[in-house]
Structure formats: structure tokens, C-alpha cells
Scaffold this motif. Structure first.
Motif, PDB file in Angstrom:
ATOM      1  N   VAL A   1     -30.433 -34.935 -47.727  1.00 25.06           N
ATOM      2  CA  VAL A   1     -29.736 -35.148 -46.460  1.00 25.06           C
ATOM      3  C   VAL A   1     -30.047 -34.010 -45.489  1.00 25.06           C
ATOM      4  CG1 VAL A   1     -27.477 -35.289 -45.335  1.00 25.06           C
ATOM      5  CG2 VAL A   1     -27.866 -36.487 -47.500  1.00 25.06           C
ATOM      6  N   LEU A   2     -29.950 -32.770 -45.973  1.00 23.12           N
ATOM      7  CA  LEU A   2     -30.215 -31.615 -45.120  1.00 23.12           C
ATOM      8  C   LEU A   2     -31.672 -31.595 -44.658  1.00 23.12           C
ATOM      9  CD1 LEU A   2     -28.178 -28.896 -47.037  1.00 23.12           C
ATOM     10  CD2 LEU A   2     -27.612 -29.937 -44.834  1.00 23.12           C
ATOM     11  N   ALA A   3     -32.589 -31.990 -45.541  1.00 23.42           N
ATOM     12  CA  ALA A   3     -33.999 -32.048 -45.156  1.00 23.42           C
ATOM     13  C   ALA A   3     -34.210 -33.086 -44.054  1.00 23.42           C
ATOM     14  CB  ALA A   3     -34.868 -32.369 -46.367  1.00 23.42           C
TER      15      ALA A   3
ATOM     16  N   PRO B   1     -23.081 -33.384 -46.861  1.00 20.58           N
ATOM     17  CA  PRO B   1     -22.827 -31.935 -46.851  1.00 20.58           C
ATOM     18  C   PRO B   1     -21.739 -31.552 -45.846  1.00 20.58           C
ATOM     19  CG  PRO B   1     -25.179 -32.428 -46.605  1.00 20.58           C
ATOM     20  CD  PRO B   1     -24.447 -33.705 -46.425  1.00 20.58           C
ATOM     21  N   SER B   2     -21.074 -30.460 -46.123  1.00 20.79           N
ATOM     22  CA  SER B   2     -20.091 -29.918 -45.183  1.00 20.79           C
ATOM     23  C   SER B   2     -20.770 -28.872 -44.300  1.00 20.79           C
ATOM     24  CB  SER B   2     -18.930 -29.287 -45.952  1.00 20.79           C
ATOM     25  OG  SER B   2     -19.411 -28.236 -46.787  1.00 20.79           O
ATOM     26  N   GLY B   3     -20.050 -28.420 -43.285  1.00 14.89           N
ATOM     27  CA  GLY B   3     -20.563 -27.350 -42.442  1.00 14.89           C
ATOM     28  C   GLY B   3     -21.623 -27.773 -41.446  1.00 14.89           C
ATOM     29  N   LEU B   4     -21.699 -29.062 -41.133  1.00 14.17           N
ATOM     30  CA  LEU B   4     -22.684 -29.540 -40.164  1.00 14.17           C
ATOM     31  C   LEU B   4     -22.115 -29.476 -38.749  1.00 14.17           C
ATOM     32  CD1 LEU B   4     -23.985 -32.720 -42.059  1.00 14.17           C
ATOM     33  CD2 LEU B   4     -25.015 -30.431 -42.015  1.00 14.17           C
ATOM     34  N   ALA B   5     -23.005 -29.411 -37.774  1.00 15.20           N
ATOM     35  CA  ALA B   5     -22.597 -29.424 -36.372  1.00 15.20           C
ATOM     36  C   ALA B   5     -22.640 -30.859 -35.856  1.00 15.20           C
ATOM     37  CB  ALA B   5     -23.518 -28.534 -35.542  1.00 15.20           C
TER      38      ALA B   5
END
Length: 369
Positions: free
Chosen positions: A207-209, A238-242
């Protein structure tokens, strides 16, 4: 960008061009960030062209750290060999319901086996593929090793086959790689393969990629790319996303990429991207190519063309034809008239395409509709 902020389309595209390293930063293929998700090789040979759009002309495209496998959505992708066990776990279905949805269609009764269907097929690959084999031979042998519900009667060849969707989605978990020669593909075992994953793990890293390369993006965008559903993906989101708004939609980006998004500016870069290029894999096609008629020209049911990229915008399509005596003929169809400067850069990029395909001569024709 504290809180939810509007971001314009041009800035998003400029960010993605930089994230995809289309400025040719001087890296070898396996060091490119697009390998975090893999580079699709459909049709075969297009991954090589995607690499050539990102590495300097003198860089060797055949990086021995890469392997061709069936991965995301069961499609063939180039990946870093060292990361394949982790990738297999990240792509493993997130639940029984997720597994059933991924294989329904040809084998609706087999979909009821859910995760057990993936495990049985992956184990069959391990039992069958001990050396390089024809794909058809592997399919027949795997079909003999799995529950009958996971295969179907194929009228065309009067035989019973494992479901194609399941076959290709379970191949990596079963430890097989693709060996392509011309238009034929054979399967071979991956060395020291640890076996199918016990459960899905590391999906959040994919997901982050995706968000690094194709962000800002929605949960649905990422789910569509990975071949799952937004409902399933929210379980590992994921948490901590903008959060921000792009074209009226709430979208997400890794917080550590906010500065790169803020400072992204369109540049004069021109590239000839192959069909299936990573840049074109983003699921928000309306953002990539706003005009519906242009979308229809670029993404077809069969035989997609490549994309002409100019200053972050998809500005046309192109196709190549192999002619006699090693000559490659490229036809570029822009959506609007090209300036002389852009025309010269198209010619230069055509030479790059020709070199990647081993052509001795390249001819370019601009077909203005």
C-alpha cells in the motif's frame, strides 16, 4: 498541507513523474523505485521498454537481480529476486472471503474452498515444477494434483484445466518463475523457495509503495491495483497517512512524501512509455487522461498502444512494427500538434526504444489525426 487540502491535478502528475524516476537518475534497473511494486511485462518485452524509459542509454537493461514472475493480479511482472518471499506473503489473500472473490468465475464451486484453494494450488506447483517445463505441461500436472472443484472442462482442447486466474495468482506462492523466449513462456522453480506463506503479511508495505508512486490515491485505487477490495484492504490500511482532496476525491499520501508533493513542478520531459508501463498502472485513469475519447484510444480491450508523455501529460499514443532487416517503424499519434522541439525529443526517445528492442534502424512517423 495540515488536515485535508486541495491539490491540483498538474501537481499530482508532476509528483508522479518524479516518483517514477522518469528523469533517468542514473540507476541500474533493480535500484529503481518502480521495482517496489514490480514492472508489468504485458505484452512480453514491455517491461524492458519501461526500464529503458528510466535508466540512462548506456545502462545495461538485463539486471541479474531481477526475476519475472506472476505477481499482482496474476500478471507477469519483473521483481527483485531477493524480495520475492515477502512479496508472496503480501499478495496472499487477506481472508477466506478475499480468496473466494479472487477466483470466482470459471470455478464457482472451487471458490467455496477459499484460502484452501490457493494453498492446494501453490503446493501443487511445488510438487510439479522441479525443472524448467512447458506452461501447458505444468497446467495439466497441477490440475491432476488439486481438488476437482478447482478445475473446469475446456471444450477447446477437450481437457480439464485448473482455473487460469487461480493458476497465475498461486504461481509465485508455489515458487515458480517465468522463462520467456519469443512468444512462448516456460515455468521454472525459484531457488531455495521457503514454501507458500502461512498467512498474508506485509500487505501494508505494498500500500505504501503504491502511494509513493501513484499517490495521492484512494483506498479503492490501491485495492484495484492489488486485485482485492476496499473492504478487505481497510483491514491493513496503514496509519499516519496525510489526507487531501484531488479532483474532488479524498486521497491519501505517505506523510514523508508531502514535501515532494508540495515542490513538484511540471518539466519539459518527453518519454515513449510502453503498454503496461508503471506510470499508466494508476487506477485513477480520469486523472491521468481526463478526455474519455483519449482514454479509449489508450486503454483498449486488446492490444493497447504505448503512451506519449510530454511534461507529465499523456499527449498521445504510439505503436511499433518490426520491419525487415532489423528496422523498427514507430507511428506516433499525438492528441494535438507537436512542436518542433517535442518532435526532436520524440525522435530521440524512439532511438531508445529501438536500442531496447535490438533494432539496427528506427523510423518515426507522426500520424496527426
Amino acid at each position: 498541507m495540515a488536515g485535508e487540502t486541495d491539490v491540483d491535478r498538474q501537481r499530482v502528475l508532476a509528483y508522479r513523474v518524479a516518483a517514477h524516476q522518469l528523469g533517468r537518475p542514473g540507476l541500474r534497473p533493480a535500484d529503481l523505485d518502480v521495482l517496489d511494486l514490480g514492472v508489468q511485462d504485458t505484452p512480453y518485452g514491455s517491461a524492458r521498454l519501461a526500464l529503458s524509459a528510466r535508466v540512462p542509454a548506456a545502462t545495461e537493461l538485463d539486471d541479474d537481480r531481477l526475476e519475472l514472475v506472476w505477481s499482482t493480479r496474476g500478471a507477469p511482472h519483473l521483481h527483485r529476486r531477493a524480495g520475492l518471499p515477502a512479496l508472496a506473503a503480501a499478495l496472499w489473500p487477506l481472508s477466506d472471503a478475499d480468496a473466494a472473490r479472487r477466483i470466482a468465475g470459471q470455478i464457482r464451486d472451487g471458490a467455496a474452498l477459499r484460502l484452501a484453494a490457493f494453498r492446494a494450488t501453490a503446493e501443487a506447483f511445488r510438487a510439479v515444477v522441479s525443472t524448467e517445463m512447458d506452461k501447458g505441461e505444468v497446467s495439466r500436472a497441477v490440475s491432476d494434483h488439486i481438488p476437482a472443484e478447482l478445475s473446469y472442462d475446456c471444450r477447446a482442447c477437450a481437457a480439464r484445466h485448473v482455473s487460469g486466474a487461480l493458476f497465475q495468482q498461486a504461481g509465485l506462492a508455489g515458487g515458480v518463475r517465468l522463462v520467456v523466449s519469443g512468444r512462448s513462456a516456460r515455468l521454472a522453480p525459484l531457488a531455495q523457495w521457503p514454501g507458500p506463506p502461512e498467512a498474508a503479511a506485509g500487505t501494508a508495505a505494498l500500500v505504501l509503495a503504491y502511494l509513493r508512486l501513484h499517490g495521492p490515491a484512494t483506498v479503492g485505487d490501491v485495492a484495484g491495483f492489488l486485485g482485492t477490495t476496499a473492504t478487505e484492504l481497510r483491514r491493513v490500511w496503514p496509519s499516519g497517512l496525510a489526507e487531501m482532496r484531488v479532483d474532488g476525491r479524498s486521497a491519501w499520501l505517505s506523510a514523508d512524501r508531502l514535501d515532494a508533493l508540495r515542490t513538484a513542478e511540471p518539466g519539459p520531459l518527453v518519454r515513449l512509455l510502453p503498454p503496461g508501463d508503471p506510470f499508466l498502472q494508476a487506477r485513477d485513469r480520469d486523472l491521468l487522461v481526463p478526455e474519455r475519447v483519449h482514454q479509449q484510444q489508450l486503454w483498449r480491450m486488446l492490444g493497447n498502444p504505448g503512451a506519449l508523455l510530454v511534461a507529465g501529460e499523456v499527449a498521445g499514443t504510439w505503436r511499433a512494427r518490426q520491419a525487415a532487416r532489423g528496422r523498427l517503424e514507430l507511428t506516433v499519434t499525438p492528441f494535438a500538434r507537436l512542436s518542433k522541439r517535442i518532435g526532436r525529443e520524440v525522435d530521440a526517445e524512439a532511438e531508445t526504444v529501438g536500442a531496447a528492442r535490438g533494432a539496427t534502424e528506427v523510423r518515426v512517423r507522426v500520424d496527426a489525426d
